[in-house]
Structures are given as C-alpha cells and as structure tokens.
Design a protein around this motif. Sequence first.
Motif: not given
Lengths: 76, 308
Positions: B170, B227-228, B231-232, B236, B287-288, B290-291, B294-295, B298-299
Amino acid sequence: MEDLFLIGVGLGLGLIVIGAGIGIGRLASAAAEGIARQPEAADKITGAVNLPLFLLEGVAILGEVFALLVLLMTRG
Amino acid sequence: MSVSESGHSSGTVLEQVGDNIIHHVSNSSLDQPLIHLPPIFGINISVTKHVLMLWVVAALVSIFVIVPIQKYMKKEKPVPSGWMNAIEAIVSFIRDAIVKPNIGSKFTDTWAPMILTFFFFILFANGIGLIPIFDTLGATSRFLFDVPKGDDHYFVNKLLHGGATVTGNFNVTAGLAALTFFAIIIAGSKAHGFIAHWKNLKPKGFSIPISIMLILIETLGMFVKPFALTMRLAANMTGGHIALLAILSFMAIFAEMVNPLTGIGLSLFAVPMAAAISGLEIIVVLVQAYVFTLLSAVFIGMAINVHH
C-alpha cells in the motif's frame, strides 16, 4: 464474542460481493444489449462501459479492505 | 514450496497457513533487512525486499524502455524495428486512447509523459510479481547447494522473506497516487490559474446551503480519488496472490487433516486451478496498469475540462 466479529466480517464480504456482482452484471448486460442492437458502436460502448466498471470495482475493493481491517483489528 | 518455507512457526499446518500466506505477499520485516543502513532522523531506512524490488523494476524500465527510446530518438531516420515496435504501439495507444479523449488535445503533450511513466512502471512492477524468481533461487540454493533454511547469514535466504510484487504494497501505491493528487492540482492550476482551480471546486448555480455541502463533498472527493487508486491497485495485486497461495495450501491442509493420499489427489485439482488463476493474473496485471493510468488521466482531465 470474537466469533460474532468474524460473522460480521463474513456477512459484510458477502454483501459486498453481491452488490458488486449485481452492478457489474447490469453493466455487462446493458453493454451486450447495446452492442447487439448496434454492432458498429461496439468500440464506443466498450469505452463508455470501462470507466464505471473500474469505479464500481474500486468501491467493492474498498469494502473488502475495510472488512480485512476490521478482521485484523479484532485479532490484534 | 509455500508451506515448507515458513520456517519459524510451529504447530499444525492449519495454524501455519495464514501466517505463511501473509509472509509471501507482505514486505519483509525491518528486523531482518537485506542491506542494513544507519537511521536518518530516527527513520529506519534499511533496504527491505520491496525496496529492492522497486530498484529492480526501475532498472528494468530503464533498460527495456528508456534506453531503447533514447537510442531511437537519436537515429537519423526513425523507423521502429523489433522491440521498438512494441513500445511504439503501447505509447501511441496510451496517447490516443487514454490521454487524448480524457485530457483534451491541448494538454495531451503535457501529461502524456507522466501517464506513460505510470503505465510502464506499474506494468513492470505487476508483471515481475508473477515470475517466481526468488522461489526458484531459494529452491536452487537449498537443494543444489545445501544451504540450510533457517540460516539468515546467506543473502539468498534473506531474499526469500516477503513478496516480490511491489505494487501489492500500500505504501508504494500510495506514493503513486500522491503523484496523481499533485498532478490534478498542477493540471488545474496550469489550465485555469492557481486561484481559479480552487474556485472550480465550487459548482455554480446552486443556493448557498447546497453550495456549502457540495464544497465539502468536492473537498472530500479530492482525497478519496487518490485513496481509491491506492486501494484498488494494491488490493488487486495482493488478492490474486493470496487466492493462488490459498489454493496451493489446500494440498498441505488436506494432507494433514485427512491423509497424505488425499493431499496428492487434491493436487490434481489444485495445481491446474493455480495455473488457471495465474493465467487470470496475467490479465489482471495488464488491466490494473491500464486502470491506474486511465483513472489518473480521467482525474487530471476533470481538473482541466471543468463543466458545470
């Protein structure tokens, strides 16, 4: 008494999985329907589905992390 | 592999399994550092397993991404070949499919390098956790060179403590998400000016009580986003490895609780299952990475393209 904590954590984890499962399932079914109706829009639909999918997954994982924290707190 | 290495703990297999799984995904203890360093300002900065893996990942990214790109840029006629083709495909995908739609074409070149750095670093860090380097190293040293398992004077034995996936820690992902947190503020300041960025947090066209509530929610959201992200990614990467180890541990548990033959019989199901989960983990790794990128995009894009 400690066993009750464990039951709570287990129930919480189950509820998280149910919630995330329903959410992702609805998302996937809507996307599949959309693509079936308009196959040429498949790329756009996939792109639009990705972001809410990951946000949804993030919420589920947050719930799982907190469940784990509760478990660790009751143990130590 | 998994159960025999727990070493110190005693008791039945069932009691050891939990500690053993945690031992295989968490960082190695600060009491047994790989390289001992003197504390600075009371902070113990000794090198643990995850710090070592961070260095390894950084070195790998340098060798496989930065150096080829630098060489390529110096060429007279840049025509990609071999490995460079793969890098170029990834770079153009991230720029055109992640950064441009979310951040907008005006700021694409400003933020694409950072998003690309995130992607390559996370991809390499995730991927290296799937390669059983240290398990192979430990097995080789124990069975070929007869190094006793409890002896921590051997460097190889020290290496066996802790997991190899840095993004499963973390603290590492929190560091990455902190970069996103500051990038959001800097992106907003660059696009609108420093004061205007904070004013954008307040949605226009609402009455005062609702505005106050919305400002609170927006401020909270500012911290919840990174924070999200933290954790994500970490959950994962840890979750897959825990599932893998738990399924492999069933063999040992059943072998002790029922009889050894049951354990052997269960291995016929557990090992293919573990192989299948490893296959799933390859998808999760991609995928992680990429996520997260991507996020982040986006932010950052949300701070730049404010719409009310």
